[in-house]
Design an enzyme around this catalytic site. Structure first.
Site, PDB file in Angstrom:
ATOM      1  N   SER A  32      37.764  29.204  63.368  1.00  0.00           N
ATOM      2  CA  SER A  32      38.221  28.279  62.320  1.00  0.00           C
ATOM      3  C   SER A  32      37.328  27.061  62.243  1.00  0.00           C
ATOM      4  O   SER A  32      37.170  26.461  61.175  1.00  0.00           O
ATOM      5  CB  SER A  32      39.657  27.820  62.605  1.00  0.00           C
ATOM      6  OG  SER A  32      40.586  28.715  62.073  1.00  0.00           O
ATOM      7  N   HIS A  48      45.855  22.516  60.538  1.00  0.00           N
ATOM      8  CA  HIS A  48      44.703  23.417  60.454  1.00  0.00           C
ATOM      9  C   HIS A  48      43.775  23.052  59.298  1.00  0.00           C
ATOM     10  O   HIS A  48      42.545  23.026  59.459  1.00  0.00           O
ATOM     11  CB  HIS A  48      45.179  24.865  60.312  1.00  0.00           C
ATOM     12  CG  HIS A  48      44.106  25.888  60.501  1.00  0.00           C
ATOM     13  ND1 HIS A  48      43.325  26.347  59.471  1.00  0.00           N
ATOM     14  CD2 HIS A  48      43.679  26.527  61.609  1.00  0.00           C
ATOM     15  CE1 HIS A  48      42.471  27.240  59.933  1.00  0.00           C
ATOM     16  NE2 HIS A  48      42.667  27.376  61.231  1.00  0.00           N
ATOM     17  N   ASP A  83      42.336  26.393  52.655  1.00  0.00           N
ATOM     18  CA  ASP A  83      42.963  26.440  53.968  1.00  0.00           C
ATOM     19  C   ASP A  83      44.430  26.051  53.903  1.00  0.00           C
ATOM     20  O   ASP A  83      45.170  26.612  53.092  1.00  0.00           O
ATOM     21  CB  ASP A  83      42.187  25.546  54.948  1.00  0.00           C
ATOM     22  CG  ASP A  83      42.293  26.052  56.370  1.00  0.00           C
ATOM     23  OD1 ASP A  83      43.225  25.638  57.076  1.00  0.00           O
ATOM     24  OD2 ASP A  83      41.465  26.894  56.759  1.00  0.00           O
TER      25      ASP A  83
END
Length: 980
Positions: free
Chosen positions: A559, A370, A326
């Site tokens: 996500s 994120h 990621d």
């Protein structure tokens, strides 16, 4: 593929076509779609076209009112959905795997792409002014939300040239000017969040019959250079063309296709990657503040269940490793890390593939929250008086920052690196490999919108699911994505042809649901992508997680859904570590909860237990873990026997394992030949392969378990020499061409003949699968100056049944091998028979072996011998032999006159000065030093002038350790008179 129960019945295959606009979004208008003369019908309520045809090749044609599809031949071999990309008439196209993708050329627009960490915001301003001034170009404003010329989180800069001819000047000088590696490409997609560029680098997989010297010559002719080779498939290279423009390069690729010398030839596309976090953070749902994704999906109950099995695996087993590919890890965050119950750190590996640096370097920090949102859902510390609980925090973690822009070559290698493979990637800063304890599960909450599936990524997913976890398969989980911006509005998309990594049949695609609304109904998130490839959905909206500054955040979107499923899979492996990737997929599907059951949307409605919105349902972590614990991994045992006495229940089997009765050759197509299938208890009617023509190989698989199987694959390989110890997976990975020169130090050379996909096989059934072995893939008579004795290898993937007792063929009921003989038109007519094989294996570090050559049923007068191709091995073996009291040296001329030798170990010097270890006794024993690495080529031979009986005659070499324990072996088989 052929079943004994179905003969001469033309198989009709269901074909489904999806049509896509430039940029990959779904084409909504009506179209006329044909396969040859067969018109496909539009599926009611869906933008798909379907029909049933027989297996074969069909010319595809698509007619719409405003666009066309590039010319293409569609190979129909199995039920699958095929995306077709449309464009305007006259547009050029490039190939990606099986796809042809048209694009609108904009020759005055170029993109600069940074291969590693892009410049900082402060540096960017100065560098942009510098390159604009030097090359007389200006920034080209994009249609993204930022309205700048920068995309891909700073990794892509887009400019407009004053003159298209200036492209070569920019390409030649920009890296030096900017003092960093920069690739220069032209755009092939300029949609919102869909920037894609191609340059002069291509990934090419050549057909297996091409040898390295052939490939070198082809590349040299085109003024190109080979940058590297890929391990995902033999004969696959990254090639950089130094002359010509994009038109020349695409034309060259087409010429290679026409010459039928490539499997695929595709640009190494540089594509923008999209993180699949919810677009609005936090979302504006009225009940958002009450959402609790872990309790809804029963994570807490799953922990209690695992605690009942073993308190040490309550929060996961330390034998499981999960990778978050990621946006990087904040290694200083107080709610991650530390040591697990095994005393080792939670974060076992951490690397930044954007900056090509470890996450431990001073000053490193992830560029967004994120990555920590994903990591926190999986592994935030639990029961530590903090705000956030992870689902599987007692499993080991690999935290990676992905490349900011998707160059397919590096991105594919990151996946392989994470799974513990050696990639051979030569990028500056590439981390050491292979890593210990590669990932069992890889979680990916990102994708590239509208990027067609490349051949390299297809090979990569196949590689991971086949060889990962020692044959059980690495599970790769992808978020389905959160739509794309169209006219300022986020519009969910069909993942077929749009999110191709998620839609791949060997990955899991996860959609996202909202928690129950005011009516108590849990529904699909309004932005979640959908499609027939969705496996399950997970509740990801409003998921509490960690941020990159030591605190927490409200995470969401697909996500959050993807790592939720990845973490659930980690708990499943904690309960049952022998689950294959298909077992994990099936259990997750079978235990998922039906939500929104009354939905009547033509796309999202439930039909036969499946919805394109939800897949097979919403994740239930407790039910999935219970299903894993209850799963009997021995209930399905798909066996390829080592010999007739092998029942698949006891390994290793021993015996003549080099001649599996479940692998045999026929010179004619079995479907046409008409011979009855051989009974299971007898040896099959094997024939020698014939060079210069097609042959067929039959592989029989029996399910000796108690339950019908799920999906599996039967894979057939050929090595250009026999081996005494074939190691899994090393010797099964396609690594070379059958005519390649033998490398030094010696490594195994393997290539894939074919693969059959099987939907199910009933327990107790035996099925024969047929593979065509093309003439071009039959190895030459001599390789590297000697005659090699090839071997066929067969595999059931993923592996089932008893846990292997080791990593050799004889240790695994899903593996088989057969030494074979190939008849060549120029075979010698004398009575000398020789075959070259290999002793040792890549993981055996022994320095000495004992070879025992058994004469078997050869006549007493027939001499047998061993000789070595490596002069150092020959010399040392000779020195050892001379210390033997029974040693006696014979002169070759005298030996030929007397045609006999009375000692078990005797030395004969050949006319060319090489040494033969020679006897006429029943066996010959030679101690061999393993000098040249851990693989040593050995030639065994005999003289025989008679006609062998129907069962053939074998000269068998057994490899032993110095304590006389058998380790392996191979045989030279004489089955028929040589051609006169």
């Amino acid at each position: 593929m052929k079943s004994k129960k179905i003969k001469n019945t033309p198989e009709r295959i269901s074909v489904v076509i999806s049509l896509h606009n430039p940029g990959g979004t779904l084409y909504e208008k009506d179209a006329l779609v044909r396969l040859g003369r067969i018109k496909l019908k539009r599926v009611k309520g869906k933008n798909l076209y379907s029909g049933k045809v027989q297996k074969g090749s069909y010319k595809l044609s698509v007619t719409t009112e405003d666009m066309i599809a590039p010319s293409r031949v569609l190979e129909v071999t199995k039920n699958e959905i095929t995306p077709i990309y449309l464009g305007k008439k006259g547009w050029p196209s490039y190939r990606m795997g099986k796809n042809r993708v048209p694009f609108q050329p904009e020759e005055n627009i170029i993109g600069l792409v940074f291969e590693t960490q892009p410049p900082s915001e402060r540096e960017s301003k100065k560098l942009m002014e510098k390159v604009c001034k030097q090359f007389k170009m200006k920034p080209h404003k994009l249609k993204n939300e930022k309205g700048t010329n920068i995309a891909g989180d700073g990794a892509m800069w887009i400019f407009k040239l004053r003159n298209a001819k200036d492209l070569d000047k920019v390409r030649a000088n920009v890296s030096k000017l900017m003092e960093r590696d920069v690739r220069v490409g032209i755009p092939v997609d300029m949609g919102t969040d869909q920037i894609k560029l191609i340059d002069h680098r291509f990934v090419v997989r050549f057909k297996n019959h091409l040898k390295p010297k052939d490939i070198d010559g082809l590349v040299e002719e085109t003024s190109g250079r080979i940058l590297r080779k890929f391990i995902q498939a033999g004969n696959t290279y990254l090639i950089e063309f130094l002359k010509g423009d994009w038109k020349n390069h695409l034309q060259l690729m087409e010429s290679w296709y026409k010459e039928d010398i490539v499997v695929y030839a595709e640009p190494d596309v540089m594509a923008e990657i999209t993180d699949d976090v919810f677009p609005a953070d936090p979302p504006d749902d009225t009940l958002y503040g009450t959402q609790a994704n872990l309790t809804l999906q029963n994570a807490d109950q799953a922990w209690q269940f695992l605690n009942g099995i073993n308190p040490n695996i309550t929060l996961g087993s330390t034998n499981v490793t999960v990778c978050s590919l990621d946006r990087g890890i904040d290694t200083d965050h107080p709610d991650i890390g530390g040591n697990l119950t095994d005393g080792n750190p939670q974060l076992s590996q951490c690397y930044d593939f954007s900056g090509m640096q470890p996450c431990t370097v001073a000053g490193y920090a992830p560029d967004t929250s994120h990555g920590m949102g994903v990591y926190g859902i999986i592994a935030a510390l639990t029961d530590n008086n903090s705000a956030v609980a992870g689902i599987a925090p007692n499993t080991h973690q690999i935290g990676l920052e992905r490349p900011l822009s998707l160059g397919t070559a590096n991105y594919a290698d990151v996946l392989l690196w994470a799974a513990g493979f050696t990639t051979g990637n030569t990028t500056v800063g590439w981390p050491a490999e292979p890593i210990a304890n590669g990932a069992d599960i890889i979680s990916c909450s990102h994708g590239s919108n509208g990027l067609a599936l490349s051949g390299l990524m297809d090979d990569t997913f196949e590689y991971l699911s086949t060889y990962g976890r020692g044959g059980l398969g690495t599970l790769v989980v992808y978020s389905a994505g959160n739509g794309t911006l169209i006219g300022g509005v986020t519009v969910p998309q069909l993942i077929t042809g749009f999110r191709t990594f998620a839609a791949h049949p060997r990955t899991l695609a996860i959609s996202n649901s909202n928690q129950p609304n005011g009516l108590g109904i849990e529904v699909l998130s309004g932005t979640s992508n959908f499609g027939p490839e969705i496996d399950i959905c997970a509740q990801g909206t409003g998921a509490p997680s960690l941020n990159d500054v030591g605190g927490t955040q409200t995470f969401g979107g697909t996500s959050a859904s993807a790592p939720t499923v990845a973490a659930a899979a980690a708990l499943m492996l904690s309960a049952e570590p022998q689950l294959t990737w298909i077992n994990l997929r099936d259990i997750l599907r079978n235990t998922a909860v039906v939500i929104d059951g009354a939905n009547v949307n033509p796309v999202g409605q439930w039909i036969a237990g499946f919805s394109q919105w939800y897949g097979f349902g919403r994740l239930d972590i407790l039910a999935a873990v219970q299903g894993a614990n209850d799963f009997d991994t021995g209930a399905v045992n798909l066996v390829i026997r080592d010999n007739l006495s092998d029942d698949g229940t006891i390994v290793p089997t021993g015996g003549t394992f080099w001649r599996s009765p479940d692998i045999w050759i026929r010179n004619a197509n079995p479907a046409v030949e008409g011979l009855p299938d051989p009974a299971y208890g007898v040896n099959p009617p094997n024939q020698n392969a014939i060079s210069g023509t097609d042959n067929w190989v039959r592989v029989r698989v029996k399910n000796v378990g108690t339950t019908a199987s799920s999906n599996f694959y039967v894979r057939l390989y050929l090595t250009h020499f026999a081996g005494s110890q074939f190691v899994y997976p090393t010797d099964f990975i396609p690594s070379g061409n059958p005519g390649d020169p033998i490398p030094n130090p010696l490594v195994q050379g393997t290539y894939l003949i074919g693969e059959a996909f099987v939907t199910t096989q009933a327990n107790g059934s035996e099925v024969i699968y047929d593979f065509q072995w093309p003439a071009a893939m039959v190895p030459p008579e001599t390789v590297g100056g000697t005659s090699w004795h090839p071997c066929l290898l067969a595999e059931v993937s993923p592996h089932t049944g008893p846990t292997p007792s080791g990593n050799l063929v004889i240790d695994n009921s899903n593996l088989g091998q057969r030494n074979i003989t190939i008849d060549y038109s120029d075979d010698s007519t004398d009575d000398t028979y020789e075959a070259t094989g290999v002793v040792g294996n890549a993981e055996d570090k022994s320095t000495m072996k004992r070879l025992v050559l058994h004469k078997g049923r050869l006549p007493k007068k027939s001499p047998i011998w061993i000789r070595f191709l490596d002069e150092r091995v020959e010399k040392t073996a000779l020195e050892l032999l001379r210390k033997n009291p029974s040693y006696r040296e014979y002169d070759l001329k005298l030996m030929e006159e007397q045609n006999k030798c009375k000692k078990a170990n005797a030395l004969v010097k050949s006319k060319n000065g090489r040494t033969y270890f020679y006897t006429t006794e029943s066996r010959l024993i030679v101690n061999v030093p393993m000098i040249n690495g851990r693989l040593t080529p050995v030639v065994i031979g005999t003289e025989y002038s008679g006609k062998p009986d129907k069962d053939g005659i074998e000269l068998v070499l057994i490899e032993e350790n110095m304590s006389s324990i058998q380790l392996g072996g191979f045989a030279l088989r004489i089955e028929a008179e040589r051609p006169k």
